[in-house]
Design an enzyme around this catalytic site. Structure first.
Site, mmCIF file in Angstrom:
data_model
loop_
_atom_site.group_PDB
_atom_site.id
_atom_site.type_symbol
_atom_site.label_atom_id
_atom_site.label_comp_id
_atom_site.label_asym_id
_atom_site.label_seq_id
_atom_site.Cartn_x
_atom_site.Cartn_y
_atom_site.Cartn_z
ATOM 1 N N CYS A 1 37.304 32.828 37.691
ATOM 2 C CA CYS A 1 37.962 31.826 38.159
ATOM 3 C C CYS A 1 38.517 32.076 39.686
ATOM 4 C CB CYS A 1 39.242 31.790 37.275
ATOM 5 S SG CYS A 1 38.742 31.599 35.397
ATOM 6 N N HIS B 1 48.004 30.279 40.760
ATOM 7 C CA HIS B 1 46.695 30.431 39.654
ATOM 8 C C HIS B 1 47.261 29.515 38.448
ATOM 9 C CE1 HIS B 1 43.050 31.364 38.151
ATOM 10 N NE2 HIS B 1 43.484 32.082 37.049
ATOM 11 N N GLU C 1 51.671 36.736 37.261
ATOM 12 C CA GLU C 1 51.636 36.103 38.532
ATOM 13 C C GLU C 1 53.014 35.638 39.052
ATOM 14 O OE1 GLU C 1 49.584 32.326 41.056
ATOM 15 O OE2 GLU C 1 49.757 32.295 38.826
ATOM 16 N N LYS D 1 46.912 22.923 38.048
ATOM 17 C CA LYS D 1 46.037 22.886 36.810
ATOM 18 C C LYS D 1 46.851 22.258 35.524
ATOM 19 C CE LYS D 1 43.484 27.331 37.650
ATOM 20 N NZ LYS D 1 44.165 27.930 38.862
ATOM 21 N N HIS E 1 41.706 23.831 33.899
ATOM 22 C CA HIS E 1 41.275 24.858 34.487
ATOM 23 C C HIS E 1 39.912 24.640 34.810
ATOM 24 C CE1 HIS E 1 40.607 28.572 36.230
ATOM 25 N NE2 HIS E 1 41.387 29.380 35.280
ATOM 26 N N PHE F 1 38.890 36.528 35.437
ATOM 27 C CA PHE F 1 38.329 37.872 34.715
ATOM 28 C C PHE F 1 37.797 38.868 35.435
ATOM 29 C CE2 PHE F 1 38.462 34.963 30.578
ATOM 30 C CZ PHE F 1 39.592 34.744 30.706
#
Length: 413
Positions: free
Chosen positions: A164, A304, A315, A335, A340, A399
């Site tokens: 991502c 994010h 975050e 998002k 996403h 990831f």
């Protein structure tokens, strides 16, 4: 890192998502807090635990490429070609030198729809029925290759792959290459066409997706106490980054400046963020140092903000560590409207940040009804706010522990 006097500016943008098929259409819906995702239509997902996705609706690749080309492209590449058509308009008719322009188009997964189709051919009909175009349609770098061929861009050409954070790494790498003189401009960002049975099933098995199937428009709710996972989405977001002097010499319209980048790794876990968001903290601090600014200069942080339990908490803690609590920096996650877009997410969000500065408006986090106390920040829930923005920061985390932070600066003509 930036080490010389070259400045990097944004002179072109192109985007497709479930929120729209142009920059303006996407901005209109995102700034209004209108989610574009809904119940899946691509295939029968009745047996899946999650059935909410962000699809690019009414997408006809033949509006951008001819039928023969289209049949030889995975959907991820078709979306990239469509976004490139909008992003490259600023160069049309200028007699540009393609030798000085690079192409770096990221993807987290690449041609998975092609892979699934050709694997089915192999299982059901044998190896002789695998398409000769299987490999070039599937490989992640082909979107970058196809776009460069379309526009004759002969500068550095490759793809970045970091889940991502993929498009974020593409944008950051392009920035550094322009700063170091490897190209005068780079078309960069990301594309993803992953609304497929295997991809959706894989994320369902991880229990990473929202299962709010009875309320699809409320499924993505970053930082909300009732969040239960992200909404997988497809799309593409591409930007033309350019050396400022090169852009000025050709009289280009300049939308924003990319002032600094931060790149770190968690070295912690294959999917979970490092405790306390340590990698994200250093990524943001690095980007601020690169831009030569203090945290208080940042008026907006595009988080994010995936709508998952661990990532949102980590975050939020990282942002509090770097910027303090309820400070000058407002926070939202787009998002909540786009879903996403995986490897393309940072490209989409970069463009929304540019638009935020141009419009002096911070887009909201849709569906943020009840802020999780562990995610306390200076949030912008449900409704956009007007604010004078000089600097904006965008975060992308992937990831594998991949962290990218990008600092944009308002550009005065």
């Amino acid at each position: 890192m930036s080490t010389d006097g070259r400045r990097v500016v944004v002179t072109g943008m192109g985007v497709l998502s479930c929120c729209g098929k142009t920059v303006e259409e996407n901005w209109k819906n995102v700034s209004a807090g209108i989610p574009g995702y809904d119940t899946i239509t691509a295939f029968d997902a009745s047996e899946y635990t999650s059935r909410v996705v962000g699809e690019v609706g009414d997408f006809d690749p033949l509006e951008y490429i001819d039928r023969k080309e289209s049949k030889r492209m995975d959907r991820s590449s078709q979306l990239a070609m469509a976004a490139s058509a909008e992003a490259m308009r600023s160069l049309e008719g200028t007699g540009y030198d393609g030798n000085n322009i690079g192409t770096i188009i990221a993807s987290g997964i690449g041609g998975i729809r092609t892979f699934e189709k050709q694997h089915s051919n192999y299982v059901n009909k044998g190896p002789s029925k695998i398409s000769p175009f299987f490999i070039p349609m599937m490989i992640v770098n082909m979107s970058s290759g196809l776009v460069s061929i379309r526009y004759g861009l002969k500068g550095p050409n490759f793809a970045t792959v970091s889940a991502c954070a993929s498009a974020g790494h593409g944008i950051a790498t392009s920035f550094m290459m322009i700063k170091q003189g490897y190209a005068k401009a780079v078309l960069t960002g990301g594309t993803e066409g992953t609304i497929s049975p295997m991809a959706l099933g894989g994320f369902c098995s991880m229990k990473a997706l929202s299962t709010r199937n009875d309320d699809p428009k409320g499924a993505s709710r970053p930082f909300d106490i009732d969040r239960d996972g992200f909404v997988m989405a497809e799309g593409a977001g591409l930007v033309l980054l350019e050396d400022l002097e090169h852009a000025r010499a050709r009289g280009a319209e300049i939308f924003a400046e990319l002032a600094g980048v931060g790149l770190t790794g968690d070295a912690h876990h294959i999917t979970s963020p490092a405790p306390g968001g340590s990698g994200a903290i250093e990524s943001m601090r690095m980007a601020l140092r690169d831009a030569g600014i203090e945290p208080d200069a940042v008026g907006y942080i595009n988080a994010h903000g995936t709508s998952t339990q661990y990532n949102d908490k980590a975050e939020a803690e990282a942002v509090r560590t770097v910027f303090g609590g309820m400070n000058n920096s407002h926070v939202s996650s787009t998002k909540s409207c786009s879903g996403h877009m995986l490897g393309a997410a940072a490209g989409f969000e970069f463009i929304m940040c540019v638009k935020a500065m141009l419009e002096q408006t911070i887009p909201p986090t849709a569906n943020l009804d009840n802020i999780d106390p562990e995610c306390r920040l200076n949030h912008v829930p449900k409704k956009a706010i007007g604010k004078e923005l000089e600097y904006v920061l965008s975060n992308s985390f992937g990831f594998g522990g991949h962290n990218v932070s990008l600092v944009l600066k308002r550009f005065e003509q």
